[in-house]
Design an enzyme around this catalytic site. Structure first.
Site, short mmCIF file in Angstrom:
data_model
loop_
_atom_site.label_atom_id
_atom_site.label_comp_id
_atom_site.label_asym_id
_atom_site.label_seq_id
_atom_site.Cartn_x
_atom_site.Cartn_y
_atom_site.Cartn_z
N GLY A 14 24.29 52.29 -59.34
CA GLY A 14 24.93 52.88 -58.10
C GLY A 14 26.10 52.29 -57.50
N ASP A 25 20.18 61.82 -64.12
CA ASP A 25 19.71 60.46 -63.40
C ASP A 25 20.99 59.57 -63.36
OD1 ASP A 25 17.09 61.21 -63.09
OD2 ASP A 25 16.78 60.91 -65.08
N LEU A 26 21.36 59.59 -62.15
CA LEU A 26 22.61 58.73 -61.97
C LEU A 26 22.59 57.43 -62.78
CD1 LEU A 26 25.24 58.37 -60.31
CD2 LEU A 26 24.00 57.25 -58.79
N ASP A 27 23.45 56.94 -63.64
CA ASP A 27 23.67 55.65 -64.37
C ASP A 27 22.63 55.37 -65.31
OD1 ASP A 27 25.92 55.37 -62.75
OD2 ASP A 27 25.04 53.86 -61.36
N GLU A 28 21.81 56.52 -65.38
CA GLU A 28 20.58 56.32 -66.63
C GLU A 28 20.76 57.07 -67.75
OE1 GLU A 28 18.15 54.31 -65.95
OE2 GLU A 28 17.61 54.24 -63.99
#
Lengths: 290, 290, 290, 290
Positions: free
Chosen positions: C207, C232-235
């Site tokens: 994040g 999925d953010l940063d995933e």
């Protein structure tokens, strides 16, 4: 980034024989002048009778009025302890001359760090024995001087470079992959003020074509070494070294390409430390306070 | 860890001149013998007419019945392509002789990795020119032989060592900080089967006292180099290198102490790769498939 | 650097269920088409019934005549083994779109590697939600598009970006510190073709404001992570990570400045591997053949 | 190694609000007591009104006579500046208790560094919730206590451990892969005196099975974190972190095996710094002076 022009910080650098009472005297001195010590580093080669080195960073309220008296009054202490010293104000931005040839990676790294404010210097000029990088340098609004060098014109070329450096009041010189060997005279004129990047992990692969030699030897790591230039080629005091893992698949050319990324990083770090007065030289070694 | 005694895996290692059809022939051959390729690595020094190296790891159902026919039938392909090859079954655990002097860190690292199952070898014997490490070695139930070496007894001592190595059927020798130079005869007997750890980042600081030399030169990184031993001291093919950041505060002795941690790691990695047949030697360089 | 336009090299990438005979079939196939295998890498998640991945680099004499038949005839093998595959000619230079915001370090690293020939791509356009970097980009004669993004205009801005990307026929997108979160729709359109650099060692500090979080946590190493973008953010699947040693003296701002040097290196490596077709994606992980 | 029993060195550690004159007062004080400063490090969170931390190492001639007066007289300065301080004599060797479970790599690294003189501590006892490592520990002539822990007996087991630690006068505790969570009460009793090694690069992969989580996430580097233990699991002040490059070929088990080598190194470094009084704790972070 800091606005250096209004900074109230200064740095005191000291070399002398180790002797009792130095730290106490200096810190009392600074306290009496109203300085607030921000950071202090010291190193003794041998606590029982070796050399003593110190770097003190301090803030000085009412800087304008006090800085000169701090400098002038320090001579009494310096005499008492036979100290070799210098006092640097963060307000005075150092001037860095860059020497290049054809390769641009080290130059561009320095220019980028300079423009981003990471490297707090002025760059009054770039000198090159080739015309290739003029456009890049001038796009940063930095004067570019093309001074070709041949065996015959070397002395003259160096004289011309020295004249330009003095006209532009450069404090130190960075050889950002400058592919000419400087004469002893030139080197002596700028003692401990010329930083070179050698494209090997010194003292391995001294001299020309280090990546070819690294390829031939089959090393598993390649490196780069930033050092002050002395009369002995590739033998000056090392400031910083960095390495990179490679393997049998790398050709000489691929080592050279990969190596550029360690060269530019090792050089940029060394230059930054020099600019921040974090490097002291003793004989053929550096003390890096960081 | 794997139970090697029932493993159905084998490794085929190949060196030859590069030529069309090698990969196709070998993979077809293995497929026809029912082998399932698990991993395959290859390297050409020059796709247009250089050397070709390959390592294939494969699983062989009904291993007992098939392994010998895989080996025997391969000679036809080997002849056709003029291949220099060897086939290693994971069931046959390699036997490693260790040579030590007084320093124990490399020895202990190998013993620990061996006992933990990370290093899958047998250790039939340890030979030392000093008696100091006997107790440690014997606490691991490994025979320890003290063979003192003087200038006069060197030939005899090496003969004795060679006899012991052959009696114990050791496949290769690890010099775990063994402070004697081996004779050309001894080295030739075990070509590419003696691994040494040199306590510097070769080719920097060849020879004796590398940490003293590193201190004198003021390097900012120290290193260690694991290599096969050849007639030329510290000039053999490099298998692995590792480095560690140091600074001006390190004395020669502190470099030596810090350096032990890179020595043992570089050596342990190199030994592991040798044991897993991941290292091929070509001239004075290694191809490490991992 | 290689002249790609006359290269006779190609790369075959393969994903399928592991099954006997794949390697033999493919290498025989290539041999029959006159291809000479230069490098071959493979990986099985589980040799007994998992997934199988392969990357083969081969040279093809008489490239023009043969390349299309190699591609067309491969479908028979692909069908037999249910292979998911692609064949890439080195002659076709990939087109890379770059998205930036205000920070220039990742952009400049890519531009420098591109101009030096280290990164063999075309860069048909740069898109930014801010106008700041226009001058730099245009000095490289690359079209710069300023597309501001607000909460309200996001869908429209993405539509505009997508249109430009398609007009310029970009193959993939690099988010070189682009500080906007892309919508699921946009991400899905370019699945496994958007590379982002996250300024932390993921999964630590997911994040916003990772350097502030790193400062608060007091970590001794900071990192950067290049990954494919997913919903999925940063995933998304990690391609490369790099770290840098720091200490208690670093402020959040100094972590940010130091971190730029790992960000740009991790991103440049990941982009290079993507360009060279060295990255395969399987579920949420990458197989990097290099 | 140094003979600590006759060392004339001591270390003064200081935490207080930053204020003018601290350094001057302390260095004058030490000078007046005849101490010769060998090394001095300081750090201010904010030079204009933050916290100030200092570590001074000094030599004291006529140590026996003077050390106690140095300690006693310091309280006047400490009061004046509201300093939180401790003074440690190098003559007093710290006593380290080790807690282990079944894995031996961290234990063995500490024992090896202790026996080689690299880690200058006494080890009065090892406590384990399993009997497995008794033989190894006792071979070093160190008492081994097996204290099994179940959910029901946890409080009792901790009471027993605490009693043993106090009987053996241990100064601090190292959890060398001890697989039990300690209660808040136990942790509070030994505040900033319990060092744990967590087998991940915190704050990534907090909690159990970090190597499984690292495998699932597909990270390209694995790490280990040495930290002081607090009530919040894996949230205590970080002393040291180290990482290791891995790739898609590593299974969870192989990550675990490779990770042992970073765990033992990160832990050994952190313990060494703690022993040398190089670590100060402020809130949830460490200041490491080295």
């Amino acid at each position: 980034m800091i606005d250096q022009s209004t900074s109230n910080k200064a740095r005191l650098l000291i070399s002398c024989s180790d002797q009792p009472g130095i730290v106490a005297s200096i810190s009392e001195y600074l306290f009496n002048h109203g300085a607030n010590i921000i950071q202090s580093d010291q190193y003794s080669t041998d606590p029982e009778g070796g050399m003593f080195f110190m770097r003190i960073e301090f803030a000085l309220p009412e800087f304008e009025e006090r800085f000169h008296s701090v400098r002038e009054d320090f001579s009494a202490i310096a005499e008492r302890f036979h100290i070799d010293w210098r006092l640097e104000s963060e307000r005075r931005t150092k001037k860095m001359a860059i020497f290049v040839s054809k390769e641009d990676h080290c130059l561009l790294e320095l220019l980028w760090r300079w423009r981003s404010g990471e490297l707090q210097v002025d760059i009054p000029l770039v000198i090159s024995n080739h015309p290739d990088l003029r456009e890049i340098v001038e796009s940063y609004h930095i004067p570019f001087y093309h001074i070709p060098v041949t065996k015959e014109t070397k002395a003259e070329a160096e004289a011309q470079a020295e004249k330009l450096i003095k006209e532009h009041k450069a404090d130190f010189i960075v050889l950002a992959r400058y592919m000419q060997i400087l004469s002893s005279d030139f080197v002596d004129t700028f003692e401990h003020r010329i930083i070179n990047i050698h494209h090997s992990f010194l003292p391995a692969f001294i001299g020309a074509n280090p990546y070819k030699k690294a390829f031939d030897r089959g090393v598993k790591l390649i490196g780069a070494t930033a050092h002050y230039v002395t009369d002995d080629l590739d033998e000056g005091p090392i400031i910083e070294q960095e390495v990179l893992r490679v393997n049998h698949r790398y050709s000489t050319e691929e080592l050279r390409v990969a190596g550029r990324n360690v060269e530019k990083i090792a050089l940029a770090r060394a230059v930054n430390w020099h600019v921040n007065d974090e490097v002291l030289v003793h004989k053929n070694k550096t003390i890096v306070f960081n």
